[in-house]
Structure formats: C-alpha cells, structure tokens
Design a protein around this motif. Structure first.
Motif, PDB file in Angstrom:
ATOM      1  N   GLY A 241       0.816  -1.204   0.000  1.00  0.00           N
ATOM      2  CA  GLY A 241       0.000   0.000   0.000  1.00  0.00           C
ATOM      3  C   GLY A 241       0.851   1.256   0.000  1.00  0.00           C
ATOM      4  O   GLY A 241       0.524   2.253  -0.656  1.00  0.00           O
ATOM      5  N   HIS A 242       1.966   1.235   0.729  1.00  0.00           N
ATOM      6  CA  HIS A 242       2.895   2.368   0.707  1.00  0.00           C
ATOM      7  C   HIS A 242       3.543   2.506  -0.677  1.00  0.00           C
ATOM      8  O   HIS A 242       3.824   3.617  -1.130  1.00  0.00           O
ATOM      9  CB  HIS A 242       3.977   2.183   1.767  1.00  0.00           C
ATOM     10  N   HIS A 243       3.762   1.382  -1.338  1.00  0.00           N
ATOM     11  CA  HIS A 243       4.288   1.431  -2.703  1.00  0.00           C
ATOM     12  C   HIS A 243       3.288   2.119  -3.633  1.00  0.00           C
ATOM     13  O   HIS A 243       3.664   2.950  -4.470  1.00  0.00           O
ATOM     14  CB  HIS A 243       4.574  -0.001  -3.170  1.00  0.00           C
ATOM     15  N   VAL A 244       2.018   1.798  -3.473  1.00  0.00           N
ATOM     16  CA  VAL A 244       0.968   2.446  -4.270  1.00  0.00           C
ATOM     17  C   VAL A 244       0.942   3.945  -3.986  1.00  0.00           C
ATOM     18  O   VAL A 244       0.810   4.769  -4.899  1.00  0.00           O
ATOM     19  CB  VAL A 244      -0.410   1.807  -3.980  1.00  0.00           C
ATOM     20  N   GLN A 245       1.072   4.313  -2.728  1.00  0.00           N
ATOM     21  CA  GLN A 245       1.120   5.727  -2.369  1.00  0.00           C
ATOM     22  C   GLN A 245       2.302   6.422  -3.041  1.00  0.00           C
ATOM     23  O   GLN A 245       2.196   7.574  -3.489  1.00  0.00           O
ATOM     24  CB  GLN A 245       1.211   5.871  -0.843  1.00  0.00           C
ATOM     25  N   ASN A 246       3.423   5.716  -3.126  1.00  0.00           N
ATOM     26  CA  ASN A 246       4.609   6.295  -3.754  1.00  0.00           C
ATOM     27  C   ASN A 246       4.410   6.468  -5.261  1.00  0.00           C
ATOM     28  O   ASN A 246       4.729   7.515  -5.832  1.00  0.00           O
ATOM     29  CB  ASN A 246       5.819   5.399  -3.477  1.00  0.00           C
ATOM     30  N   LEU A 247       3.860   5.449  -5.928  1.00  0.00           N
ATOM     31  CA  LEU A 247       3.642   5.511  -7.360  1.00  0.00           C
ATOM     32  C   LEU A 247       2.636   6.601  -7.736  1.00  0.00           C
ATOM     33  O   LEU A 247       2.801   7.297  -8.742  1.00  0.00           O
ATOM     34  CB  LEU A 247       3.128   4.164  -7.879  1.00  0.00           C
ATOM     35  N   SER A 248       1.602   6.739  -6.939  1.00  0.00           N
ATOM     36  CA  SER A 248       0.523   7.666  -7.275  1.00  0.00           C
ATOM     37  C   SER A 248       0.889   9.127  -7.046  1.00  0.00           C
ATOM     38  O   SER A 248       0.283  10.021  -7.626  1.00  0.00           O
ATOM     39  CB  SER A 248      -0.727   7.330  -6.454  1.00  0.00           C
ATOM     40  N   GLY A 249       1.872   9.395  -6.177  1.00  0.00           N
ATOM     41  CA  GLY A 249       2.226  10.769  -5.828  1.00  0.00           C
ATOM     42  C   GLY A 249       1.727  11.175  -4.459  1.00  0.00           C
ATOM     43  O   GLY A 249       2.041  12.266  -3.981  1.00  0.00           O
ATOM     44  N   ILE A 250       0.964  10.303  -3.802  1.00  0.00           N
ATOM     45  CA  ILE A 250       0.501  10.601  -2.441  1.00  0.00           C
ATOM     46  C   ILE A 250       1.695  10.770  -1.512  1.00  0.00           C
ATOM     47  O   ILE A 250       1.720  11.683  -0.670  1.00  0.00           O
ATOM     48  CB  ILE A 250      -0.423   9.478  -1.941  1.00  0.00           C
ATOM     49  N   SER A 251       2.691   9.927  -1.646  1.00  0.00           N
ATOM     50  CA  SER A 251       3.860   9.982  -0.769  1.00  0.00           C
ATOM     51  C   SER A 251       4.599  11.312  -0.888  1.00  0.00           C
ATOM     52  O   SER A 251       5.056  11.876   0.110  1.00  0.00           O
ATOM     53  CB  SER A 251       4.833   8.840  -1.094  1.00  0.00           C
ATOM     54  N   GLU A 252       4.732  11.806  -2.109  1.00  0.00           N
ATOM     55  CA  GLU A 252       5.437  13.076  -2.307  1.00  0.00           C
ATOM     56  C   GLU A 252       4.694  14.220  -1.628  1.00  0.00           C
ATOM     57  O   GLU A 252       5.295  15.050  -0.923  1.00  0.00           O
ATOM     58  CB  GLU A 252       5.611  13.367  -3.789  1.00  0.00           C
ATOM     59  N   ALA A 253       3.372  14.268  -1.830  1.00  0.00           N
ATOM     60  CA  ALA A 253       2.581  15.325  -1.203  1.00  0.00           C
ATOM     61  C   ALA A 253       2.623  15.202   0.316  1.00  0.00           C
ATOM     62  O   ALA A 253       2.758  16.205   1.035  1.00  0.00           O
ATOM     63  CB  ALA A 253       1.139  15.267  -1.705  1.00  0.00           C
ATOM     64  N   TYR A 254       2.520  13.986   0.812  1.00  0.00           N
ATOM     65  CA  TYR A 254       2.601  13.740   2.259  1.00  0.00           C
ATOM     66  C   TYR A 254       3.946  14.191   2.812  1.00  0.00           C
ATOM     67  O   TYR A 254       4.016  14.855   3.860  1.00  0.00           O
ATOM     68  CB  TYR A 254       2.383  12.252   2.520  1.00  0.00           C
ATOM     69  N   GLY A 255       5.031  13.828   2.128  1.00  0.00           N
ATOM     70  CA  GLY A 255       6.355  14.222   2.600  1.00  0.00           C
ATOM     71  C   GLY A 255       6.516  15.728   2.670  1.00  0.00           C
ATOM     72  O   GLY A 255       7.073  16.262   3.625  1.00  0.00           O
ATOM     73  N   ASN A 256       6.005  16.431   1.670  1.00  0.00           N
ATOM     74  CA  ASN A 256       6.085  17.891   1.667  1.00  0.00           C
ATOM     75  C   ASN A 256       5.271  18.496   2.809  1.00  0.00           C
ATOM     76  O   ASN A 256       5.719  19.422   3.496  1.00  0.00           O
ATOM     77  CB  ASN A 256       5.598  18.441   0.328  1.00  0.00           C
ATOM     78  N   GLN A 257       4.072  17.973   3.000  1.00  0.00           N
ATOM     79  CA  GLN A 257       3.210  18.499   4.056  1.00  0.00           C
ATOM     80  C   GLN A 257       3.797  18.237   5.440  1.00  0.00           C
ATOM     81  O   GLN A 257       3.765  19.101   6.317  1.00  0.00           O
ATOM     82  CB  GLN A 257       1.811  17.865   3.955  1.00  0.00           C
ATOM     83  N   ARG A 258       4.354  17.058   5.637  1.00  0.00           N
ATOM     84  CA  ARG A 258       4.928  16.747   6.955  1.00  0.00           C
ATOM     85  C   ARG A 258       6.212  17.532   7.199  1.00  0.00           C
ATOM     86  O   ARG A 258       6.518  17.918   8.326  1.00  0.00           O
ATOM     87  CB  ARG A 258       5.177  15.243   7.075  1.00  0.00           C
TER      88      ARG A 258
END
Length: 356
Positions: A241-258
C-alpha cells in the motif's frame, strides 16, 4: 473534493459485499447502500476490538520510511476535475530549497503516465466506483524457513501487482513492481532508508528510495503467527500500500506536508497516521477482493488476516503516535476489506478523531 462516505465503521464479521472492478468507463457496481447506512447511523468509528476475541497477539507494526526522495517519475501538482469543489489539504508554506533535487527540463520530461503530487484529491479517489478488480491469486505454500518465506512473499507481490497495476492504469498513473528483500535480519541488509525510518527499525517497512519492501525474518513475528499465512500476507499488502502511495504521488505530497508541519509536531504525526491507516485500508481492499476471486486466498487466510489487525501505536516501540490506535487500525483494514473502494480509504478527508 470527491464525495466521501465518512469514517469507517467497525465492519461486521460475516457476509461481505462483492468487490468491484475499476474501469475508466465508470461502469461497475456502486457501493452497497448498506455501507452508507451504517456510516450515517454510526457517525464515526465503531469499536471492533471484540472481533479479536480478546487475543493480545498483534501483527508487527508495519512502517513507512521517513525518507522522502524525489519520485522516480516527473510529477505535477493538480486538482482533480471530477466531483471536486475545493481543497484545503495542500499547504502554502514555502519550504527551503532542497539542494539534492533538480527539476527535469520540459524537453526531457518522460512520456507516459505520471504521478500526481496530491493526497485527498489524488486521481486514485476521483470516482466512487474505483476499486480493485477481482483477480485470482496464486500463492506459494507458506512455511517458516527463509526460502519458503521469500517465495511466499514474491508470489504475494505478483498477486498485488496484478490488481494494483490495473487500478493505476485505469486512472493514468504509473506502475512498476516493487523489489523485495527478505533477510534473516535487517542487519544483513544495507538500506538507503536506514533501519525503518519512523519505526526505528523494529518492523517490516517500505523504502521509497530504492523501491523495496523489506520483510526481515526477525520482524514478521513468526513466533506469534506460526504457520498461519493470513497475517503475513496482510503485512505485505500494507507495505505494498505504501508502494501504491509512492507511485501515485501521495507519498510526495505527504512528505512535503509533513516537512512543513514538522515531522514530530502534532500536525506532522497526524499526517503520518493518515498515511499508515490508508495503507491499512489498501491492505484490506486486496485481501477482500482476493478472497472472493477463487484463488489461493481462501476464507481461512482471509479470516486470519481479519483477526490480526490490532497493530498501531498501542504496540509501537518508538514512543510516537504515528500509526494510529489499534482500534483504528482494525476498523480501517476491515472497512477496506468490506467495501473495496478507493474513496472509502481516503483518510486525508476524514476527521482528526477518526485517525487518532
């Protein structure tokens, strides 16, 4: 934002609604009215601890590395054009420039699907009928020796690839399979994400820097779960699921927000909980869909996974409230398993009380 049914209820154990197929054409079955009725009546999370049967056992507190590299894909920040009216999720604070990142010249922008740096309004959540297609899963036989464990996890990744590649392709997001590492102990492997980031190296984790899921033999609780494959498959599906978040761009937005909020601030820890609970929900989606597809994930494996989700901050070893309570981990996983709808896993639009 896309219409969202609200926080997940404590899904009842029993007959489940058939999972659904994600198609670009918007065809498919709409989420059963019963789910929305439950949400409307409960208005929040319903305790599901009773479903664990009083057991104190728990799945390892699966984690996501705190390293946020530049995505392999060129990304763009966008607002969904479907059923969306406004968004308050993207921070406006200006961050210091990161000297390790370079923008890709327009002439060198790779062709094909690109990730979208967004959380709640990510393309994954653009339509209420988006979910995983029911595809039979063929798992290798589970045994507790290292070679068998690795074969089992590799076969599980093959099943996850089959479902998530179609989902990501349907919404024009990129896909690639993750790498897998199954060392006897984490000390045997060198990882660019350290020893597990926010989980301080005590659990399995996904490292986006090298696109690898780490499942060390000494971190998957063989002494707890023995020869019951359901819990191990659910851990793998959480990390995927974290891999999916990374592929989709959710991880990037999350990292910036955090980064803007401060990783260990109250706001930063809440963002981490949203990230982890979404991965829980994605894990449930996979197990729920696979369990009705006629493959290796039978009702026994599904039931084992269902009763093994009391992970979270209750058992955390790092002293941080960055994964959510055991009750919320149970509820989000079971909600994903019984609805199989991406929007139903959109923790970014849920109230703070539902990701505590």
């Amino acid at each position: 934002m896309p219409n969202y049914a609200g926080p997940p209820p404590g899904a009842p154990f029993g007959p489940r609604f058939s999972p659904y197929v994600a198609k670009k054409s918007n065809t498919g079955v709409i989420v059963a009215v019963a789910i929305f009725a439950i949400v409307a009546l409960t208005g929040g999370l319903v305790a599901a601890v009773a479903l664990i049967g009083g057991s104190s056992r728990h799945v390892a507190d699966a984690g996501y590395s705190s390293t946020y590299p530049t995505s392999t894909y060129a990304t763009e920040t966008t607002t969904s054009t479907t059923e969306t009216t406004s968004s308050t999720e993207e921070p406006t604070t200006t961050r210091p420039a990161r000297t390790t990142e370079r923008e890709t010249p327009a002439s060198q922008t790779p062709s094909g699907p690109r990730s979208v740096a967004a959380t709640g309004n990510n393309p994954l959540f653009a339509r209420p009928n988006y979910g995983l297609e029911n595809i039979p899963c063929s798992l290798s036989r589970w045994a507790s020796d290292q070679a068998s464990v690795e074969r089992f996890f590799r076969s599980g990744i093959g099943c996850l690839d089959a479902m998530w590649s179609r989902m990501l392709g349907a919404v024009d997001l990129p896909f690639e399979t993750p790498k897998l590492a199954v060392p006897r102990s984490l000390s045997e492997s060198s990882t660019p994400c350290g020893s597990g980031g926010t989980t301080t190296g005590v659990t399995p984790f996904y490292c986006p820097t090298n696109n690898t899921i780490y499942m060390p033999m000494d971190r998957i609780e063989l002494d707890v779960w023995g020869n019951h494959p359901g819990p191990y498959l659910s851990i793998l599906a959480h990390e995927y699921g974290h891999h999916v978040q990374n592929l989709s761009g959710i991880s990037e937005a999350y990292g910036n927000q955090r980064y803007d909020a401060g990783a260990d601030s109250a706001a930063g820890l809440e963002l981490s909980r949203r990230m982890e609970l979404e991965a829980q929900c994605f894990s449930g989606m996979f197990l729920g869909s696979a369990s009705v597809s006629g493959g290796s994930v039978d009702k026994n494996i599904y039931n084992e996974a269902w009763n093994a989700q009391d992970r979270g901050d209750d058992y955390a070893r790092n002293g941080k409230r960055d994964h959510g309570t055991a009750q919320h981990n149970i509820a989000w996983w079971q909600h994903g398993a019984t609805t199989n709808r991406n929007q139903q896993c959109n923790t970014w639009l849920s109230a703070s009380a539902d990701v505590s």
